[in-house]
Design a protein around this motif. Structure first.
Motif, mmCIF file in Angstrom:
data_model
loop_
_atom_site.group_PDB
_atom_site.id
_atom_site.type_symbol
_atom_site.label_atom_id
_atom_site.label_comp_id
_atom_site.label_asym_id
_atom_site.label_seq_id
_atom_site.Cartn_x
_atom_site.Cartn_y
_atom_site.Cartn_z
ATOM 1 N N ALA A 290 7.244 43.025 71.429
ATOM 2 C CA ALA A 290 6.742 43.758 72.595
ATOM 3 C C ALA A 290 7.586 44.999 72.872
ATOM 4 C CB ALA A 290 6.721 42.841 73.813
ATOM 5 N N GLU A 291 8.913 44.849 72.835
ATOM 6 C CA GLU A 291 9.784 45.987 73.108
ATOM 7 C C GLU A 291 9.680 47.058 72.019
ATOM 8 O OE1 GLU A 291 13.674 44.282 73.575
ATOM 9 O OE2 GLU A 291 13.258 43.633 75.632
ATOM 10 N N SER B 68 6.270 48.990 72.080
ATOM 11 C CA SER B 68 6.011 49.771 73.292
ATOM 12 C C SER B 68 6.778 51.077 73.315
ATOM 13 C CB SER B 68 6.359 48.960 74.540
ATOM 14 O OG SER B 68 7.750 48.780 74.651
ATOM 15 N N LYS B 69 7.735 51.238 72.398
ATOM 16 C CA LYS B 69 8.496 52.486 72.337
ATOM 17 C C LYS B 69 8.319 53.125 70.969
ATOM 18 C CE LYS B 69 12.701 50.060 71.076
ATOM 19 N NZ LYS B 69 14.042 49.698 71.441
#
Length: 113
Positions: A107-108, A111-112
């Motif tokens: 997820a991290e 998302s970037k």
């Protein structure tokens, strides 16, 4: 267009990041040290969770995206996909990261940039 670190440097940093978080990382296949594509094999205690690949987006920035077989896929499907991907791009880096909290990492990371 965004600047990119050399692939070899980024691969080493990803392995160190996994180790710093209590997991481990290994470079399964080394690609071009400067410009090779990176594909991450995300696992937790040997169980497959995702393949992530950094791709150039339409805005000129690099983003991680999920590719390949889904979480829980059979070992043969994982091996077949990996082998096909490596045959398609000999400059590719294939990096396995076995980490304690794969869903959070995925997820991290996606998302970037």
């Amino acid at each position: 267009m965004s600047e990119r670190l050399p692939a070899q440097l980024e691969a080493s940093a990803l392995v160190r990041q996994a180790e710093a978080g209590g997991g481990y990382g290994t470079i399964v296949k080394r690609g071009d040290p400067d410009r090779g594509a990176l594909v991450l094999v995300i696992t937790c205690r040997g169980e497959h969770h995702a393949f992530l690949e950094r791709a150039l987006g339409p805005d000129g920035s690099y983003r991680w995206q999920q590719v390949g077989p889904a979480a829980g896929a059979e070992t043969k499907a994982l091996a077949d996909w990996s082998q096909k991907r490596v045959r398609f791009d000999e400059d590719l880096w294939l990096i396995e990261l076995d980490i304690p909290d794969p869903q959070r990492f995925i997820a991290e990371t996606t998302s970037k940039g």
